[in-house]
Structures are given as structure tokens and as C-alpha cells.
Design an enzyme around this catalytic site. Structure first.
Site, PDB file in Angstrom:
ATOM      1  N   GLU A 135      -1.945   2.131   3.281  1.00 55.36           N
ATOM      2  CA  GLU A 135      -1.715   0.910   2.494  1.00 55.36           C
ATOM      3  C   GLU A 135      -0.736   1.268   1.388  1.00 55.36           C
ATOM      4  O   GLU A 135      -0.864   2.321   0.766  1.00 55.36           O
ATOM      5  CB  GLU A 135      -3.041   0.419   1.908  1.00 55.36           C
ATOM      6  CG  GLU A 135      -2.881  -0.727   0.911  1.00 55.36           C
ATOM      7  CD  GLU A 135      -4.223  -1.240   0.375  1.00 55.36           C
ATOM      8  OE1 GLU A 135      -5.221  -1.233   1.112  1.00 55.36           O
ATOM      9  OE2 GLU A 135      -4.248  -1.640  -0.808  1.00 55.36           O
ATOM     10  N   GLU A 140       0.868  -4.799  -8.099  1.00 60.32           N
ATOM     11  CA  GLU A 140      -0.577  -5.037  -8.208  1.00 60.32           C
ATOM     12  C   GLU A 140      -1.040  -4.812  -9.636  1.00 60.32           C
ATOM     13  O   GLU A 140      -0.560  -3.918 -10.332  1.00 60.32           O
ATOM     14  CB  GLU A 140      -1.343  -4.100  -7.270  1.00 60.32           C
ATOM     15  CG  GLU A 140      -2.800  -4.492  -7.118  1.00 60.32           C
ATOM     16  CD  GLU A 140      -3.561  -3.576  -6.157  1.00 60.32           C
ATOM     17  OE1 GLU A 140      -3.137  -2.442  -5.944  1.00 60.32           O
ATOM     18  OE2 GLU A 140      -4.608  -4.022  -5.648  1.00 60.32           O
TER      19      GLU A 140
END
Ligand SMILES: *[C@@H]1O[C@H](CO)[C@@H](O)[C@H](O)[C@H]1NC(C)=O
Ligand SMILES: *[C@@H]1O[C@H](CO)[C@@H](O)[C@H](O)[C@H]1NC(C)=O
Length: 316
Positions: A135, A140
Site C-alpha cells: 500500500e 493522508e
């Protein structure tokens, strides 16, 4: 003898010149207002990060104006009208139908949802059988976080360093799988124009993620200084200077830990990150819990949206 040496030199310099000026990357896919909703699917399952959210499908998202085209860009937002929604606030999570292994991913983003109490927005890529195909979290952060967190998650056996990253970015953990994979290797970054309200105030900019066998790098360019080679459609990362984050080193076989990634944009609320840190965040004074705040203050989420001009994928 003399002549042939000159010829050799001449040949070598020609070769070098060609190497410098030739385009390294060629376009593979462009996602924008011409095709975005044909190329990305709406995820409608439960939030794997246990957020106070209900991910809606394409029809509901369109009917309730959570997803569509706005200001010449792709709009992805949340319900900012309903007070006390049961089971979570409506939002969207979209993943590309197509999966990629390696490449250069260039996202032109005009607005991001981050920087708001309760919100956890992310632009990321991930592969099948999490975390064994890896990932890559490009954008974020949670709550009133002012700078981007850039994180990798992998199966055990991948340790990456930060060589070649901006000196203001710090890699907090080099092992990309400590324990269950939830704690990845993560950069904290310093540029407030690259995230949340600072990003939105300048009309956003470009995030570029370059994924090769030897490194995974993330670059940010504010809207007022986008490199000409990106604008021209001939991106050349060797001209861009230092990335904000560079995960590199011999402690990880990137090719065996990362593969077949879909591109994802989502907006969730609270849950395992925004919710878990609520009580120690500046948001804590607003409500006793993250869920209570998100449930009771729909208007707080008017600005919780992505506005995406394009995502372009290039391959070497
Ligand atoms: C939403 O629905 C309307 C009406 O059917 C349609 O014109 C529009 O293209 C849809 N928007 C998207 C993003 O699919
Ligand atoms: C990274 O570390 C340096 C040196 O300790 C520090 O000055 C800087 O504020 C840190 N940056 C971030 C984003 O944490």
C-alpha cells in the site's frame, strides 16, 4: 588511432545527449472529467478502518451530489446536511478499475478534504491480499493535521530508508511491517502548502508518485510552480530535485512487496486514526468523541471534498 579515439568520444557524447533529452515516461492512462466515473468504481462495503462512515454507491452519490463533475473537475464529497445520521455519515471511496505495477502517477488536485476535525481523507494505491501486495499512501492525514503523512504498508521483510528525501521530511519507522502491517514506514513532512487548508488556499497542485524497482518517491509541486515538463505531458523526475519522500535502500525487494495497485480516493471519518487520536488533538474541545462531533455538525463538512483535475499514469 587518433581518429578512432575522436570518433569514440563523439559517439559517447551523442549517446549521452540522447539519454538526457529523450522522454523517459510515456502516457498510459488519463483520468479526468471525460472518463473518471467510467474508470473508477464506488466501494460500498464497510470501512476497513472502522470509521463513522457509510460509503454510498454511484447512484446515491450522484443523486445526493456526493460525486460528480464540478468546476471542470471531478468532485468527491460527503453528506454535509444530515444531522445525526444513523450508522455513519455518507461519503465515497473510489478505486480505479485498472491496476498498475510500477509507473509514474501524476495527480493534479485542486482541493482536498483534509484539515477538518473528524475527517480522514486519503489518496493512495494498494494491491490484492493486503498487505502482501503493498500500500502506498500518497496523501493522508486526520483532523487538523497541517502536513502530509506519506506511508507504505507491506508484508514482513521490507525495510526502507529515506536517502534522497527533503531534509525537512522525517521517516519515523523504516520497517514497513511492524506487527500486523497497520504500522507502516511513514514520512512526516513539513510543507503546509502540500496539505489540508494550506493546500486548498493556493488552489492545490500536483502530487507525483514514482514507483520503480529501486524506490518509491513522492513529489509535491504547488500550483504556482508546476514543472514545465509535467504541464507539457513529458514528465521527467530527474529534473525535479529532491522528492518530499523517497523510500529506498537494499532492505526491501520492492518488486516482490508491491504489485497490481488500484488508485484510490476516499474520505472517512473518525475510526482507527482520526477517532483514536481525537482526545489528544486540538479537536477534542469541540466534542467528547469524534463520532459525536461528526454526527452533530454536518455543516463542518462542507469543505470535506476532493476536486481532482486529473490523474495521469505514465510508464517507462
Ligand atoms: C449524474 O446524473 C446525471 C443525471 O442522470 C447525469 O447527467 C450526470 O452525468 C451524472 N453525473 C455523473 C458524474 O455521473
Ligand atoms: C524532522 O527532523 C528535524 C531534525 O530533528 C526537525 O527539525 C524537523 O522539524 C522534523 N520535521 C518534521 C516534519 O517532523
Amino acid at each position: 588511432m587518433r581518429t578512432s579515439r575522436l570518433l569514440l568520444r563523439f559517439g559517447a557524447s551523442l549517446f549521452c545527449a540522447a539519454g538526457i533529452t529523450s522522454a523517459t515516461y510515456v502516457i498510459e492512462d488519463i483520468y479526468d472529467t471525460d472518463n473518471f466515473f467510467d474508470s473508477f468504481n464506488f466501494y460500498t462495503g464497510g470501512d476497513p478502518t472502522a470509521g463513522f462512515v457509510k460509503y454510498v454507491g454511484a447512484v446515491t452519490a450522484n443523486d445526493s451530489s456526493l460525486a460528480g463533475y464540478s468546476s471542470g473537475a471531478v468532485y468527491l464529497g460527503v453528506d454535509h446536511k444530515t444531522r445525526n445520521p444513523t450508522g455513519g455519515r455518507d461519503s465515497v471511496r473510489l478505486a480505479s478499475n485498472k491496476a498498475y505495477t510500477k509507473g509514474l502517477f501524476i495527480a493534479d488536485i485542486a482541493h482536498m478534504p483534509n484539515g477538518i476535525c473528524g475527517v480522514w481523507g486519503a489518496f493512495w494505491t494498494f494491491g490484492p491480499n493486503w498487505p502482501s501486495s503493498g500500500e502506498i499512501d500518497i496523501i493522508e492525514g486526520v483532523n487538523m493535521q497541517a502536513t502530509d503523512s506519506i506511508t507504505l504498508h507491506t508484508s514482513p521483510g521490507c525495510t526502507l530508508g529515506s536517502t534522497g528525501s527533503l531534509p525537512t521530511s522525517n521517516l519515523s519507522n523504516t520497517n514497513c511491517n511492524t506487527g500486523n502491517g497497520n504500522d507502516g514506514c511513514s514520512f512526516s513532512t513539513a510543507n503546509t502548502e502540500a496539505f489540508g487548508t494550506g493546500f486548498n488556499a493556493i488552489g492545490g497542485g500536483i502530487y507525483a508518485m514514482e514507483w520503480t524497482s529501486s524506490a518509491i518517491k513522492v513529489y509535491f509541486f504547488p500550483r504556482y510552480s508546476i514543472p514545465a515538463d509535467i504541464t507539457a505531458g513529458h514528465p521527467d523526475p530527474t529534473r525535479w530535485g529532491m522528492p518530499m519522500a523517497s523510500f529506498s535502500g537494499s532492505g526491501c525487494d520492492i518488486d516482490s512487496h508491491f504489485g497490481q495497485h488500484a488508485i484510490v480516493f476516499d474520505i472517512t471519518f473518525c475510526g482507527q486514526w482520526a477517532g483514536n487520536v481525537w482526545s489528544s488533538s486540538p479537536c477534542a474541545s469541540k466534542a467528547p468523541t469524534c463520532n459525536a462531533y461528526v454526527a452533530q455538525n454536518p455543516a463542518a463538512f462542507t469543505g470535506a471534498y476532493w476536486l481532482i483535475n486529473s490523474v495521469k499514469v505514465y510508464q517507462e
